[in-house]
Structures are given as structure tokens and as C-alpha cells.
Design a protein around this motif. Structure first.
Motif, PDB file in Angstrom:
ATOM      1  N   ASP A 118       0.811  -1.221   0.000  1.00 30.07           N
ATOM      2  CA  ASP A 118       0.000   0.000   0.000  1.00 30.07           C
ATOM      3  C   ASP A 118       0.846   1.274   0.000  1.00 30.07           C
ATOM      4  O   ASP A 118       0.312   2.369   0.234  1.00 30.07           O
ATOM      5  CB  ASP A 118      -0.928   0.007   1.223  1.00 30.07           C
ATOM      6  CG  ASP A 118      -2.029  -1.049   1.115  1.00 30.07           C
ATOM      7  OD1 ASP A 118      -2.275  -1.536  -0.003  1.00 30.07           O
ATOM      8  OD2 ASP A 118      -2.612  -1.404   2.160  1.00 30.07           O
ATOM      9  N   ASN A 119       2.159   1.113  -0.224  1.00 29.67           N
ATOM     10  CA  ASN A 119       3.084   2.259  -0.303  1.00 29.67           C
ATOM     11  C   ASN A 119       3.171   3.062   0.994  1.00 29.67           C
ATOM     12  O   ASN A 119       3.448   4.269   0.980  1.00 29.67           O
ATOM     13  CB  ASN A 119       2.700   3.190  -1.463  1.00 29.67           C
ATOM     14  CG  ASN A 119       2.965   2.549  -2.813  1.00 29.67           C
ATOM     15  OD1 ASN A 119       4.017   1.970  -3.038  1.00 29.67           O
ATOM     16  ND2 ASN A 119       1.989   2.637  -3.709  1.00 29.67           N
ATOM     17  N   GLN A 140       0.029  -6.102  -9.546  1.00 33.28           N
ATOM     18  CA  GLN A 140      -1.107  -5.316 -10.039  1.00 33.28           C
ATOM     19  C   GLN A 140      -0.855  -3.818  -9.878  1.00 33.28           C
ATOM     20  O   GLN A 140      -1.467  -2.999 -10.555  1.00 33.28           O
ATOM     21  CB  GLN A 140      -2.386  -5.733  -9.306  1.00 33.28           C
ATOM     22  CG  GLN A 140      -2.867  -7.128  -9.663  1.00 33.28           C
ATOM     23  CD  GLN A 140      -4.030  -7.599  -8.795  1.00 33.28           C
ATOM     24  OE1 GLN A 140      -4.399  -6.929  -7.820  1.00 33.28           O
ATOM     25  NE2 GLN A 140      -4.613  -8.740  -9.133  1.00 33.28           N
ATOM     26  N   LYS A 141       0.062  -3.486  -8.971  1.00 33.45           N
ATOM     27  CA  LYS A 141       0.450  -2.083  -8.759  1.00 33.45           C
ATOM     28  C   LYS A 141       1.770  -1.771  -9.457  1.00 33.45           C
ATOM     29  O   LYS A 141       2.422  -0.781  -9.152  1.00 33.45           O
ATOM     30  CB  LYS A 141       0.526  -1.784  -7.269  1.00 33.45           C
ATOM     31  CG  LYS A 141      -0.814  -1.940  -6.558  1.00 33.45           C
ATOM     32  CD  LYS A 141      -0.753  -1.435  -5.120  1.00 33.45           C
ATOM     33  CE  LYS A 141      -2.128  -1.508  -4.475  1.00 33.45           C
ATOM     34  NZ  LYS A 141      -2.122  -0.945  -3.106  1.00 33.45           N
ATOM     35  N   ASN A 314      10.694  -1.413  -7.542  1.00 33.51           N
ATOM     36  CA  ASN A 314      10.004  -0.431  -8.382  1.00 33.51           C
ATOM     37  C   ASN A 314      10.972   0.531  -9.057  1.00 33.51           C
ATOM     38  O   ASN A 314      10.538   1.498  -9.686  1.00 33.51           O
ATOM     39  CB  ASN A 314       8.980   0.351  -7.550  1.00 33.51           C
ATOM     40  CG  ASN A 314       9.622   1.097  -6.389  1.00 33.51           C
ATOM     41  OD1 ASN A 314      10.837   1.028  -6.180  1.00 33.51           O
ATOM     42  ND2 ASN A 314       8.809   1.800  -5.621  1.00 33.51           N
TER      43      ASN A 314
END
Length: 347
Positions: A118-119, A140-141, A314
Motif C-alpha cells: 500500500d506504499n 497489479q500495482k 520499483n
């Protein structure tokens, strides 16, 4: 005669003048050397410059970004956060770690990974591997989760000091926690009901690991009483003649009010979580039981696991922070500090 006196006087004057010149030069050279030595001393001892810069110069962690980074997760990691992470902070004051509690629920490996997805965290600390569904959700993110093992931990079984039993097999432990075995007499002990304690499934990675690897994903039995913390569980077991509980080995082995029970994969081949000989309660706390690190590292002890840094892949600063942090924990200095914190080095 007068000419000779004049010559002698002139010669003496020249000698005296030369002597004064060399004497003066010698004096000034000595004085200069002393002054130079005094000025140079601070740089030799490293006491010059801004104190912050001195710490930064000691920060030799490759690719460590600057800034404040939220992290959190497993409660098993608490000794590492206290004794190891604090050392990294002193060495690298521009790399600021901020432990972040979950907004809802209890802290643990699962909630840490949830916050990472959720960052809410830059990276997380876990006492279990990443689940397939967690990685799917991360993808998915548009990022993935990477687990980096940095230490070895064992699951120790806490029982009452007065319980007279040589040990348990992993199968017997499973049957106790699924409600099939309810009396110590069924496993070679006294005729005494077993009082079973555990934290809830939602509590964190240790319980999830136990359910998956010891119970083979079966549910806890109706005989299990749930408690909030290991501290509370240790008090309960100390007061319950038939009590049993499981937790990270560093939380159990050194305790003075309970003892850890040897475990085996087969009956009669029990390996203790502590180094033998067992330190009796009469000598504790002046002398405490120590982890059986050799058995943990070799796998002779029946229930061991890795501790992981979970990194968000990321391509951003969060990834840099997590990878650099994990790599520092894997250095000789980091591994030594992990060992001092009560865990087993992985390298």
C-alpha cells in the motif's frame, strides 16, 4: 702589531656574526617545527571538521540513499531494530529509519507486507516468506516484492520449569496444537492436562509460519487459548504446570521463569534450542541459557526459518534503501551485530 689585532678582531666579529645567524636560524626552525606539529595533531586524530561530516565519512554503505524511510513489520525483528538498526543510524545519520506501526491491527510480518504493497513503507522486515497472492497484488500495482534472507531464527517451545519430559517430536507438537493430544501423559510425561497458548493468526509471521510448517495448514484446536504477546504468554506458562507456548527462540531460551523443550523429527532424537548444559533457574539471571546456534545453522534443530528484508522492486529510492539496508546486514559487521541481538548469522 696593531694590524694583527685589527685582523683578529675582524675574524672574531665574523665568527660571532655567523654563529648568531645560524643560532637564530636553528631557533626559528625548531619553533616552526613545534608549531607545525601542534597544528597537525588534530588531523591525525580525526578531530577536525564538523562532527556530522565525521559520521558521514564513517558511513561506507554502498548505494545508501539519503532521506527518511518508513519501515516496519515483524515483531520478531524488535531486537534487531533496537541493537542493529541503531548502529546503522549512528554510522549513517543521513539515512533515517522511522519505524511505522500499522494504522489498523497488530504489527507483524503480514501487516508489514500489506503496508509495503500500500506504499506506506519503503521496505519491511519479515519472519516468513512472501506469499504468492501478496506478490500478485504487488504486480497489479506495477512492482514486485523481493525477499532477501539476512538471519536464521528458530521456533522454541516454552513449558513450565517443573514439567518432567525429555522432549517432543514435531508431529506430537502438531497434535497438541490441533487438539488431538490433551494430556502430557500421552507423550511420556506426567498425568497433567496440557494448557495450550498461542497468539492469534492475525498476530504476525511467527504464527503464520507455525500454522503452515508445523500444523501443515490445519486449524488450531478448540483447546488453544489466545494471548496478545509473548511476554504475557511467558507469565501464563510460568504459572501453569501444564502450559506450552511457541515463539522466536531469542524470546524464549534466555528466560528464567520457563524452559525451552527439546524438539526432534523422530522420537528419542531430541535437539535443544539452548546450548548444553542447561543453565538451571538457580543461576539465572546472572547466567542465562544461550541459543544453540550450531544446531540452528546446520538444520539439526527441527524448526528453523529465515528472517527477510522485503524489498519493493520499483526502480525508485525505496528499492535502493531496502537493498542497501539488507546488504549492510549481510556484511561481517551486520552479521556480528545480528548475532549479538540473539539471532544466528546466515553468512
Amino acid at each position: 702589531m696593531s694590524q694583527k689585532n685589527e685582523t683578529l678582531s675582524l675574524f672574531l666579529a665574523v665568527v660571532i656574526t655567523i654563529g648568531l645567524i645560524f643560532g637564530g636560524l636553528w631557533f626559528f626552525m625548531e619553533r616552526w617545527a613545534q608549531l607545525s606539529g601542534t597544528v597537525a595533531k588534530p588531523s591525525e586524530t580525526g578531530n577536525t571538521g564538523n562532527p556530522i561530516n565525521q559520521f558521514v565519512n564513517r558511513c561506507n554503505v554502498p548505494n545508501l540513499p539519503e532521506g527518511t524511510f518508513n519501515y516496519g513489520g515483524s515483531t520478531t525483528w524488535a531486537p534487531i531494530r533496537k541493537d542493529v538498526d541503531s548502529k546503522l543510524q549512528s554510522l549513517c545519520p543521513r539515512f533515517i529509519l522511522r519505524y511505522t506501526q500499522p494504522p489498523l491491527g497488530q504489527a507483524g510480518s503480514g501487516t508489514g507486507i500489506r503496508m509495503l504493497i500500500d506504499n506506506q513503507l519503503a521496505f519491511s522486515q519479515s519472519s516468513r516468506s512472501v506469499k504468492a497472492e501478496e506478490n500478485t497484488e504487488a504486480k497489479q500495482k506495477e512492482f514486485s516484492l523481493k525477499e532477501i534472507p539476512v538471519a536464521i531464527d528458530g521456533i522454541a517451545i516454552a513449558v513450565n520449569l517443573n514439567l518432567n519430559i525429555p522432549g517432543l517430536t514435531v508431529a506430537q507438537l502438531k497434535d497438541i496444537y490441533t487438539g488431538k493430544i490433551t494430556n502430557w501423559q500421552q507423550v511420556g510425561g506426567p498425568n497433567l492436562p496440557i494448557t495450550v497458548y498461542s497468539r492469534s493468526k492475525e498476530a504476525g509471521g511467527t504464527v503464520e509460519f507455525f500454522v503452515e510448517n508445523v500444523l501443515n495448514k490445519e486449524n488450531f484446536g478448540a483447546n488453544v487459548s489466545y494471548i496478545g504477546t509473548t511476554t504475557e504468554a511467558v507469565r501464563k506458562v510460568a504459572a501453569s504446570p501444564g502450559g506450552i507456548y511457541y515463539a522466536s527462540a531469542p524470546e524464549v531460551v534466555p528466560q528464567c521463569t520457563i524452559k525451552s523443550l527439546p524438539l526432534g523429527r523422530t522420537s528419542g532424537q531430541f535437539v535443544p534450542a539452548y546450548q548444553e548444559p542447561f543453565v538451571p533457574v538457580s543461576e539465572c539471571p546472572n547466567k542465562r541459557n544461550q541459543l544453540n546456534t550450531q544446531a540452528f545453522r546446520s538444520g539439526d534443530y527441527a524448526i528453523t526459518r529465515n528472517l527477510f528484508v522485503i524489498v519493493k522492486q520499483n526502480g525508485q529510492t525505496d528499492q535502493e534503501a531496502g537493498v542497501a539496508y539488507a546488504n549492510w546486514l549481510l556484511t561481517p559487521q551486520g552479521q556480528e551485530l545480528i548475532e549479538k541481538a540473539g539471532f544466528v548469522r546466515i553468512k
